[in-house]
Design a protein around this motif. Structure first.
Motif, short mmCIF file in Angstrom:
data_model
loop_
_atom_site.label_atom_id
_atom_site.label_comp_id
_atom_site.label_asym_id
_atom_site.label_seq_id
_atom_site.Cartn_x
_atom_site.Cartn_y
_atom_site.Cartn_z
N PRO A 146 0.83 -1.21 0.00
CA PRO A 146 0.00 0.00 0.00
C PRO A 146 0.86 1.26 0.00
O PRO A 146 1.94 1.28 0.59
N SER A 180 -3.68 -9.25 7.70
CA SER A 180 -4.18 -10.32 8.56
C SER A 180 -4.65 -11.53 7.75
O SER A 180 -5.47 -12.31 8.21
N SER A 182 -3.61 -15.04 5.27
CA SER A 182 -2.84 -16.26 5.59
C SER A 182 -1.39 -15.93 5.89
O SER A 182 -0.78 -16.48 6.81
N THR A 183 -0.84 -15.00 5.10
CA THR A 183 0.58 -14.66 5.28
C THR A 183 0.79 -13.89 6.58
O THR A 183 1.71 -14.20 7.35
N ARG A 203 -6.55 -4.44 9.37
CA ARG A 203 -7.66 -3.60 8.91
C ARG A 203 -8.98 -4.35 9.01
O ARG A 203 -10.01 -3.82 9.38
N THR A 204 -8.92 -5.63 8.63
CA THR A 204 -10.13 -6.47 8.67
C THR A 204 -9.77 -7.77 9.39
O THR A 204 -8.86 -8.48 8.95
N LYS A 290 -13.67 -15.18 2.82
CA LYS A 290 -12.33 -14.89 2.31
C LYS A 290 -11.59 -16.22 2.26
O LYS A 290 -12.06 -17.21 2.81
N ARG A 291 -10.42 -16.24 1.67
CA ARG A 291 -9.61 -17.45 1.70
C ARG A 291 -9.41 -17.83 3.18
O ARG A 291 -8.88 -17.02 3.96
N THR A 339 0.65 -7.74 2.81
CA THR A 339 -0.53 -7.10 2.22
C THR A 339 -0.94 -7.72 0.88
O THR A 339 -1.69 -7.11 0.12
N GLY A 340 -0.43 -8.90 0.61
CA GLY A 340 -0.93 -9.65 -0.54
C GLY A 340 -0.39 -9.20 -1.89
O GLY A 340 0.71 -8.67 -2.00
N TRP A 453 -9.51 -10.92 -1.97
CA TRP A 453 -8.70 -10.79 -3.19
C TRP A 453 -9.28 -11.60 -4.34
O TRP A 453 -8.82 -11.48 -5.48
P1 NA7 Z 1 -4.26 -11.43 1.39
O1 NA7 Z 1 -5.08 -12.58 1.78
O2 NA7 Z 1 -4.64 -10.65 0.18
O3 NA7 Z 1 -4.20 -10.46 2.66
C1 NA7 Z 1 -3.71 -9.15 2.57
C2 NA7 Z 1 -3.90 -8.48 3.89
O4 NA7 Z 1 -3.36 -7.16 3.81
C3 NA7 Z 1 -5.36 -8.32 4.30
O5 NA7 Z 1 -5.46 -8.49 5.67
C4 NA7 Z 1 -5.67 -6.89 3.88
O6 NA7 Z 1 -6.73 -6.31 4.58
C5 NA7 Z 1 -4.36 -6.23 4.25
N1 NA7 Z 1 -4.18 -4.95 3.60
C6 NA7 Z 1 -4.11 -4.69 2.27
N2 NA7 Z 1 -3.94 -3.38 2.07
C7 NA7 Z 1 -3.90 -2.80 3.28
C8 NA7 Z 1 -3.76 -1.48 3.73
N3 NA7 Z 1 -3.64 -0.46 2.87
N4 NA7 Z 1 -3.77 -1.24 5.07
C9 NA7 Z 1 -3.91 -2.25 5.92
N5 NA7 Z 1 -4.04 -3.54 5.57
C10 NA7 Z 1 -4.05 -3.80 4.26
O7 NA7 Z 1 -2.73 -11.84 1.15
P2 NA7 Z 1 -1.88 -13.00 1.83
O8 NA7 Z 1 -0.48 -12.83 1.37
O9 NA7 Z 1 -2.11 -13.05 3.30
O10 NA7 Z 1 -2.50 -14.31 1.27
C11 NA7 Z 1 -2.61 -14.51 -0.13
C12 NA7 Z 1 -2.86 -15.95 -0.40
O11 NA7 Z 1 -1.65 -16.68 -0.33
C13 NA7 Z 1 -3.76 -16.66 0.55
O12 NA7 Z 1 -5.09 -16.36 0.36
C14 NA7 Z 1 -3.43 -18.09 0.30
O13 NA7 Z 1 -4.07 -18.53 -0.89
C15 NA7 Z 1 -1.95 -18.03 0.06
P3 NA7 Z 1 -8.25 -6.43 4.01
O14 NA7 Z 1 -8.70 -7.80 4.36
O15 NA7 Z 1 -8.16 -6.18 2.52
O16 NA7 Z 1 -8.98 -5.37 4.71
#
Ligand code: NA7
Length: 500
Positions: A146, A180, A182-183, A203-204, A290-291, A339-340, A453
């Motif tokens: 982000p 928050s 999986s990673t 955040r969530t 969500k996943r 943050t994915g 996502w």
């Molecule tokens: P994810 O599941 O996309 O999680 C990303 C996390 O980052 C999620 O908690 C997001 O909150 C958070 N996020 C994204 N942008 C922000 C900002 N700007 N501020 C605060 N928090 C933020 O990625 P992962 O790497 O954990 O997992 C990906 C996949 O890998 C997983 O599903 C498995 O298949 C293996 P949000 O929920 O969007 O509010």
């Protein structure tokens, strides 16, 4: 009677991760070995090469998270760690003689269809030609960080989990983990014990289903499986069947879904006694939407004395830490972004141009779409393996990749026999397929009101809403009515002009 093969298709596979390896081995077994695998990374393995963050573990059991053609009896854990999975991929590449086909550090910048075949350009300027291109570029490979105000001013270290840098050193530091999913959950569990302070910015909140993720695989089982490939085959078949139950849970609102959702809620209630922390950790959407995050250690880690969960929005990064909406300044040495990814990019930002100069951005202006995960209108002789709508949330990815590769192999056979020069899926068939996907998405748990996502910018769900039986039926034999087939005018002429 066997078909007479008059030419060998020249193939470029882009990506040496799960999809690329599955495609290469499948092609090779079918007798097609004139292929090169272009891999942007410095090693094979795809996500398992790029992701090296502490605590990295696959949330799919190892006896399922493996290729059908390369069963591994002796996984050390029921849920394998990232390094062990990465070693497995390297072993598979060696065992099946793929190493000589792989060109590492070779990011494809352009792939252009010239009317007969493909011209592919690598970042170093090398140009290659091919009759077929297989885009096995994966889903989660463009990290998302982000754009937080003030991030540039931060004086400590910043790292994204998908680009982990061991030189940062996290022990004895004040660590911020942003995210928050999986990673985030895995990295919090791994870094908390040695941190002076670990603050997770969530955040969530996510539902976290308890499972003994650190459990070892029994050495006795490993011996039995190694001694009897037949038994191993049966164990794999049972694992695939059992995963079908999980797919059903995601696809249909039955008592099974409700039971698993209750288990996720119980995981939180049983492990987090503090009421206000429990409330902060309680999502406002259904488990599995969500996943699903799985962990046996996260709730303990976040309740440790040196850990804190912060749910206030991050407003800015300062030179010394993170400021949240409540006006609080959190002093931080290392910011870890969990943050994915940009999950819907697939082969982009590659300059991919199909028939009549059509770009992939134009073709996907309304979001990524492909016929049965693998064929895109306007892009002849190009197939994706684990492309749009791949079953990242339900069916074994290895199974899906191998199935798709076998499907593509049938086109290779027909090309080799001189029956077809070019093959391109029709717009109508793709639209029909996408309508069926949209309809089948209705009752899925992914569609029950959370933000994940899985959603594209166009608000479609980029997942696979069918069970394994349907999937297998869809990808067993190509239906010619769904394709525009360019046949050679004269087979002899084609044989003479072939690039092979
Ligand atoms: P994810 O599941 O996309 O999680 C990303 C996390 O980052 C999620 O908690 C997001 O909150 C958070 N996020 C994204 N942008 C922000 C900002 N700007 N501020 C605060 N928090 C933020 O990625 P992962 O790497 O954990 O997992 C990906 C996949 O890998 C997983 O599903 C498995 O298949 C293996 P949000 O929920 O969007 O509010």
């Amino acid at each position: 009677m066997a078909t007479k093969l008059i030419r060998a298709p020249k193939i470029i596979i882009i990506g040496a991760g799960v999809a690329g390896i599955a495609a290469a081995v499948t092609f090779k077994k079918a007798g097609f070995d004139d292929f090169v695998i272009l891999e942007k990374g410095a090693d094979v393995g795809g996500v398992w090469f790029w992701n090296r963050y502490p605590g990295l573990t696959c949330d799919v059991p190892s006896q399922l998270y493996q290729f059908g053609f390369a069963p591994k009896p002796d996984w050390s854990r029921v849920w394998a760690t990232g390094p062990e999975i990465q070693r497995y991929h390297a072993e598979v590449v060696d065992k099946f003689g793929l190493r000589e086909h792989v060109r590492l550090n070779s990011e494809v910048t352009d792939a252009v269809f010239d009317g007969r075949g493909w011209v592919v350009t690598v970042a170093d300027g090398t140009e290659l030609t091919a009759d077929f291109v297989i885009a096995a570029t994966g889903v989660l490979h463009h990290p998302f960080t982000p754009d937080l105000p003030g991030l540039d001013s931060f004086e400590g270290s910043v790292v994204h989990t998908a680009r982990w840098d061991d030189s940062i050193g996290t022990a004895g530091k004040r660590i911020a983990v942003v995210g928050s999913g999986s990673t985030g959950v895995q990295v919090v569990s791994a870094l908390q014990p040695d941190a002076v302070k670990l603050t997770q910015f969530a955040r969530t909140p996510q539902w976290v289903l308890w499972a003994p993720m650190g459990a070892g695989q029994s050495p006795v089982l490993a011996k039995l499986l190694a001694a009897s490939p037949e038994l191993h085959g049966r164990v794999y078949a049972v694992s695939l069947w059992a995963s079908g139950i999980l797919a059903d849970v995601a696809l249909r609102p039955t008592w099974r879904r409700r039971a698993l959702q209750r288990l996720a809620k119980l995981s939180l209630r049983a492990q987090v006694r503090n009421k206000s922390l429990r409330e902060a950790l309680t999502p406002d959407y259904q488990p599995l939407c969500k996943r699903q995050v799985i962990s046996g250690t996260y709730y303990q880690a976040i309740q440790a004395d040196n850990a804190e969960l912060v749910t206030d929005k991050i407003t800015e990064v300062t030179p010394t830490g993170i400021r949240t909406a409540d006006g609080r300044d959190h002093d931080i040495d290392v910011i870890v972004f969990a943050t994915g990814f940009h999950p819907h990019n697939y082969m982009r930002p590659m300059n991919l141009r199909g028939r009549d100069g059509l770009t992939i951005d134009e073709a996907w202006a309304k979001g990524p779409r492909a016929y049965r995960m693998t064929a895109i209108p306007g892009f002849p002789n190009l197939f994706t393996v684990l492309g749009p709508n791949s079953p990242t949330g339900s069916i074994s990815l290895q199974y899906s990749a191998e199935l798709t590769a076998r499907y593509i192999t049938q086109w290779l056979h027909r090309y080799a026999a001189g029956e077809v020069d070019t093959v391109e899926v029709t717009e109508q068939a793709t639209a029909r397929f996408n309508d069926a996907v949209a309809e089948a998405m209705g009752p899925t748990v992914w569609n029950t009101g959370c933000n994940s996502w899985y959603f594209t910018d166009q608000n479609t769900i980029d997942l696979w809403p069918f069970d394994r039986k349907t999937t297998t039926a869809m990808l067993t034999e190509p239906d010619d009515r769904d394709f525009l087939i360019g046949s050679p005018a004269r087979c002899g002429a084609v044989a003479e002009s072939t690039t092979v």
